[in-house]
Design a protein around this motif. Structure first.
Motif, mmCIF file in Angstrom:
data_model
loop_
_atom_site.group_PDB
_atom_site.id
_atom_site.type_symbol
_atom_site.label_atom_id
_atom_site.label_comp_id
_atom_site.label_asym_id
_atom_site.label_seq_id
_atom_site.Cartn_x
_atom_site.Cartn_y
_atom_site.Cartn_z
ATOM 1 N N HIS A 190 -50.174 104.757 -0.055
ATOM 2 C CA HIS A 190 -49.685 103.289 -0.411
ATOM 3 C C HIS A 190 -48.156 103.302 -0.472
ATOM 4 C CE1 HIS A 190 -53.855 102.125 -1.408
ATOM 5 N NE2 HIS A 190 -53.764 103.239 -1.803
ATOM 6 N N CYS A 191 -47.448 102.610 0.298
ATOM 7 C CA CYS A 191 -46.088 102.516 0.513
ATOM 8 C C CYS A 191 -45.395 101.253 0.414
ATOM 9 C CB CYS A 191 -45.679 103.221 1.767
ATOM 10 S SG CYS A 191 -44.044 103.814 1.871
ATOM 11 N N SER A 192 -44.535 100.968 -0.411
ATOM 12 C CA SER A 192 -43.802 99.753 -0.559
ATOM 13 C C SER A 192 -42.442 99.969 -0.142
ATOM 14 C CB SER A 192 -43.476 99.506 -2.040
ATOM 15 O OG SER A 192 -44.781 99.332 -2.840
ATOM 16 N N LEU A 193 -42.147 99.147 1.080
ATOM 17 C CA LEU A 193 -40.789 99.063 1.692
ATOM 18 C C LEU A 193 -39.942 98.120 1.626
ATOM 19 C CD1 LEU A 193 -42.399 100.235 4.999
ATOM 20 C CD2 LEU A 193 -41.456 101.892 3.576
ATOM 21 N N TYR A 194 -38.604 98.189 1.745
ATOM 22 C CA TYR A 194 -37.790 96.901 1.513
ATOM 23 C C TYR A 194 -37.786 96.001 2.626
ATOM 24 C CZ TYR A 194 -35.420 99.361 -2.281
ATOM 25 O OH TYR A 194 -34.943 99.963 -3.520
ATOM 26 N N HIS A 195 -38.063 96.540 3.919
ATOM 27 C CA HIS A 195 -38.246 95.675 5.052
ATOM 28 C C HIS A 195 -39.407 96.405 6.069
ATOM 29 C CE1 HIS A 195 -34.514 94.029 4.206
ATOM 30 N NE2 HIS A 195 -33.726 95.309 3.839
ATOM 31 N N GLU A 196 -40.188 95.420 6.697
ATOM 32 C CA GLU A 196 -41.099 95.551 7.637
ATOM 33 C C GLU A 196 -40.639 96.375 8.784
ATOM 34 O OE1 GLU A 196 -41.312 91.301 10.113
ATOM 35 O OE2 GLU A 196 -42.997 92.143 8.730
ATOM 36 N N ASP A 254 -52.268 115.043 1.154
ATOM 37 C CA ASP A 254 -51.687 113.775 0.552
ATOM 38 C C ASP A 254 -50.168 114.060 0.111
ATOM 39 O OD1 ASP A 254 -54.144 112.776 1.334
ATOM 40 O OD2 ASP A 254 -54.532 112.228 -0.828
ATOM 41 N N TYR A 255 -50.142 115.001 -0.710
ATOM 42 C CA TYR A 255 -48.877 115.285 -1.593
ATOM 43 C C TYR A 255 -47.719 115.577 -0.360
ATOM 44 C CZ TYR A 255 -45.503 117.542 -4.606
ATOM 45 O OH TYR A 255 -44.349 118.030 -5.310
ATOM 46 N N TYR A 256 -48.200 116.596 0.553
ATOM 47 C CA TYR A 256 -47.220 116.692 1.518
ATOM 48 C C TYR A 256 -46.899 115.716 2.231
ATOM 49 C CZ TYR A 256 -45.358 118.670 6.036
ATOM 50 O OH TYR A 256 -44.893 119.128 7.252
ATOM 51 N N ALA A 257 -47.540 114.721 2.662
ATOM 52 C CA ALA A 257 -47.020 113.649 3.536
ATOM 53 C C ALA A 257 -46.156 112.627 2.660
ATOM 54 C CB ALA A 257 -48.348 112.611 3.724
ATOM 55 N N VAL A 258 -46.630 112.630 1.339
ATOM 56 C CA VAL A 258 -45.698 111.851 0.467
ATOM 57 C C VAL A 258 -44.233 112.199 0.411
ATOM 58 C CG1 VAL A 258 -45.124 110.971 -1.974
ATOM 59 C CG2 VAL A 258 -47.532 110.553 -0.837
ATOM 60 N N GLN A 259 -44.110 113.605 0.097
ATOM 61 C CA GLN A 259 -42.948 114.485 0.116
ATOM 62 C C GLN A 259 -42.037 114.308 1.194
ATOM 63 O OE1 GLN A 259 -41.664 115.479 -2.799
ATOM 64 N NE2 GLN A 259 -43.841 114.444 -3.504
ATOM 65 N N CYS A 260 -42.930 114.133 2.591
ATOM 66 C CA CYS A 260 -42.013 114.043 3.956
ATOM 67 C C CYS A 260 -41.579 112.728 3.921
ATOM 68 C CB CYS A 260 -43.028 114.248 4.839
ATOM 69 S SG CYS A 260 -43.600 115.816 5.062
ATOM 70 N N LEU A 261 -42.020 111.516 3.617
ATOM 71 C CA LEU A 261 -41.688 110.328 3.452
ATOM 72 C C LEU A 261 -40.659 109.956 2.641
ATOM 73 C CD1 LEU A 261 -45.003 108.187 3.690
ATOM 74 C CD2 LEU A 261 -43.514 108.300 5.353
ATOM 75 N N LYS A 262 -40.847 110.763 1.318
ATOM 76 C CA LYS A 262 -39.738 110.528 0.409
ATOM 77 C C LYS A 262 -38.351 111.149 0.518
ATOM 78 C CE LYS A 262 -42.215 110.153 -4.115
ATOM 79 N NZ LYS A 262 -42.325 110.562 -5.273
ATOM 80 N N ALA A 273 -37.608 111.759 4.009
ATOM 81 C CA ALA A 273 -36.885 111.225 5.326
ATOM 82 C C ALA A 273 -36.475 109.668 4.935
ATOM 83 C CB ALA A 273 -37.658 111.481 6.508
ATOM 84 N N MET A 274 -37.005 108.996 4.126
ATOM 85 C CA MET A 274 -36.745 107.634 3.982
ATOM 86 C C MET A 274 -36.726 107.046 2.838
ATOM 87 S SD MET A 274 -39.802 106.217 6.556
ATOM 88 C CE MET A 274 -39.189 104.767 6.556
ATOM 89 N N GLN A 275 -35.729 107.952 1.825
ATOM 90 C CA GLN A 275 -35.377 107.655 0.452
ATOM 91 C C GLN A 275 -34.682 106.454 0.337
ATOM 92 O OE1 GLN A 275 -32.625 110.714 -1.011
ATOM 93 N NE2 GLN A 275 -32.076 111.223 0.854
ATOM 94 N N ASN A 276 -34.008 105.935 1.262
ATOM 95 C CA ASN A 276 -33.122 104.697 1.262
ATOM 96 C C ASN A 276 -34.022 103.330 1.701
ATOM 97 O OD1 ASN A 276 -30.955 105.824 0.186
ATOM 98 N ND2 ASN A 276 -30.126 106.285 2.439
ATOM 99 N N ASP A 277 -35.106 103.811 2.288
ATOM 100 C CA ASP A 277 -36.005 102.399 2.850
ATOM 101 C C ASP A 277 -37.365 102.268 1.855
ATOM 102 O OD1 ASP A 277 -34.211 102.205 5.241
ATOM 103 O OD2 ASP A 277 -35.339 104.134 5.807
#
Length: 302
Positions: free
Chosen positions: A262-268, A236-244, A246-250
């Protein structure tokens, strides 16, 4: 075309304003929901629109007629209160004939039978109202509101206390009446019902309208964040770090909970990018779901 136009309506009891200045319109053939917690001023507003009480300030128009001519407005509206008076010793035909007399409307048996057919009581015309089920009495209340072919009917909690089958029957009737050009102004505490059949809704809080619009419009106004839940296999931790990374602006926020991200995004539009990032980093995805705002979220949001 607006059938109801309300402008700065207020009502004061002694020194307290229970309705503090409401403004809204209801369109022709619309099913309009009027919601609010107990004490919000909802019932008082409806009472003003139906002539039960007089506004302290402001004005409204029904079918182009000013509230200064309330007796004229009453010729164009029908009302079904939450607690209706039923004369249990009468049959349905006698009951509707009596209420037509109260409204000073001439009505023959042919029209009465047509009203009963409209609401699904065509086989129970001669049965005493005292022998009607609760759902049948609700239908009779709708028929009563339809006397005189009104332009607008006000229905106060028409499905409250009904079993699911009877409630669906009343809801189908309301949609059918709307499809034939009738404007329906309805109060309800059944939020799922609101989501199912209404065109627009207004929510009242503390004597004012806090929200008004279609359900989709209100859901969008409540916040543009998109919530997604992803079931994964792996760290889980590794997956979250990958998302953070690669997609820090989203991403608004991201966290893990027992094999779920669980992920909150600015746009679908960025949902596919989340999937791509995880797959490219060797994270196995078993399930992805998007959480949409419910009518409860709209009603209880500040």
């Amino acid at each position: 075309m607006n059938v109801i136009e309300v402008r700065g309506l207020k009502k004061r009891y002694k020194e307290v304003f229970v309705v503090k200045g409401v403004t809204f319109d209801v369109k022709e053939s619309e099913i309009f929901a009027f919601l609010g917690k107990n004490g919000a001023g909802k019932t008082t507003t409806v009472n003003m629109l139906t002539g039960i009480c007089i506004p302290t300030e402001g004005e409204f128009f029904v079918n182009g007629i000013s509230n200064k001519y309330m007796e004229e407005i009453k010729k164009h509206i029908g009302v079904m209160p939450d607690v209706s008076n039923y004369y249990l010793h009468m049959n349905a035909v006698e009951h509707l004939k009596f209420f037509a007399q109260l409204k000073r409307i001439k009505i023959n048996k042919e029209k009465i039978y047509h009203l009963l057919e409209q609401v699904g009581l065509e086989k129970h015309e001669k049965k005493k109202v005292g022998h009607y089920s609760f759902g049948m009495k609700k239908k009779l209340g709708v028929a009563q509101a339809l006397i005189g072919e009104p332009k607008v009917i006000f229905l106060d909690e028409p499905t409250s206390g009904l079993d699911p089958e009877s409630a669906l029957s009343i809801q189908s009737l309301i949609k059918e009446l709307s499809s034939k050009g009738l404007t329906i102004f309805m109060t309800s505490h059944n939020l799922h019902e609101v989501e199912r059949i209404y065109n627009r809704l207004a929510i009242m809080e503390n004597g004012l309208i806090s929200k008004i619009g279609t359900i989709e419009e209100l859901k969008k106004r409540g916040g543009s964040y998109v919530e997604i839940e992803i079931k994964i296999k792996g760290d889980d931790y590794y997956a979250v770090q990958c998302l953070k990374k690669a997609m820090q602006n989203d991403i608004v926020d991201v966290y893990t909970d027992g094999g779920y991200i669980h992920c909150s995004l600015y746009h679908e539009d960025t949902i596919p990018s989340c999937v791509k990032v995880l797959c490219e980093n060797g994270v196995s995805i078993y399930q992805l779901s998007v959480k949409t705002r419910s009518i409860e979220d709209v009603f209880f949001s500040q």
